[in-house]
Scaffold this motif. Structure first.
Motif: not given
Length: 264
Positions: A250-260
């Motif tokens: 499972p990912r522990v990093e915070t994903p960058v929001p998709d604003v596209t």
């Protein structure tokens, strides 16, 4: 003066070809262990920065460095004038692009009174000696002066003032160059008398049209460097090995929001 502005399409077509040649030149410099120094000087808003960007756009930043030094520190002011520039000279296989250089002393420092008459006179005496030593040691030294009219300079200043993306390019000292136009002209003329030497001549770039200036400057630089094609070792992309059972945790990093979403 060149007649008319160079149109965008032929400019971009020629520029990309020249940039491909710059990549070849860089590979030659790297492979042959040569050292290249290119100095960009001229009036404020004469187009130096934009030309440097086009020169470096496709080059390897590990090989080609842009040197744009800030005002000297208190400690640097007590050093030999050329000392802080020497540490930015290229080693074997490197290129240094100086966005302004040791010629600050002959220009802004002279006109604005940031150096004494004695320091200025010493610079005019030492600079040709310094550059001859660089060339004698094998450095390829190229010096370009970008020239622009007073009317075009003022037009570009006004454009920068109104453009929030380029406002940072404009300083109070830049604006003062308008009222000191003739002083800068005299300083440039005297500088040329002392530093236009056979070992390291000045090349003047007419920069009333930025596109023409970039094409002309890059073309000239390429014509003065004896580079050739460098044979590269062939590369092959290997086959990807078969999976061995790795599962991503499972990912522990915070994903960058998709604003596209609204761009589709």
């Amino acid at each position: 003066m060149s007649a008319g502005k160079l149109r965008r399409k032929p400019y971009e077509k020629r520029l990309i070809r020249l940039q491909a040649e710059l990549v070849k030149m860089q590979e030659w410099v790297r492979a042959e262990g040569r050292r290249l120094v290119v100095i960009f000087e001229g009036r404020d808003a004469a187009g130096k920065g934009g030309t440097i960007q086009r020169v470096a756009e496709y080059l390897n930043p590990r090989v080609t460095r842009i040197v744009a030094l800030p005002a000297p520190t208190e400690r640097e002011r007590t050093q030999w004038y050329f000392q802080r520039y020497v540490e930015h000279l290229p080693a074997a296989g490197e290129i240094a692009l100086f966005d302004r250089s040791w010629y600050n002393r002959a220009g802004v420092e002279r006109v604005m009174g940031f150096c004494t008459q004695e320091e200025y006179t010493r610079f005019l005496h030492q600079c040709p000696i310094f550059e001859r030593l660089l060339v004698e040691d094998g450095i390829l030294l190229r010096k370009y002066w970008f020239s622009v009219s007073d009317a075009e300079q003022e037009r570009r200043f006004r454009a920068r003032m109104e453009d929030p993306m380029r406002r940072w390019k404009l300083s109070e000292m830049d604006l003062e160059s308008i009222t000191r136009w003739e002083e800068y002209s005299r300083a440039k003329d005297e500088m040329m008398v002392h530093t236009h030497i056979p070992e390291a001549p000045w090349y003047e770039v007419e920069s009333e049209d930025k596109r023409r200036a970039r094409i002309n400057m890059i073309s000239h630089l390429l014509s003065t460097v004896p580079y050739g094609e460098v044979e590269r070792a062939p590369l092959e992309i290997p086959d990807r090995p078969a999976p061995t059972g790795y599962r991503r945790p499972p990912r522990v990093e915070t994903p960058v929001p998709d604003v596209t979403g609204d761009l589709a």
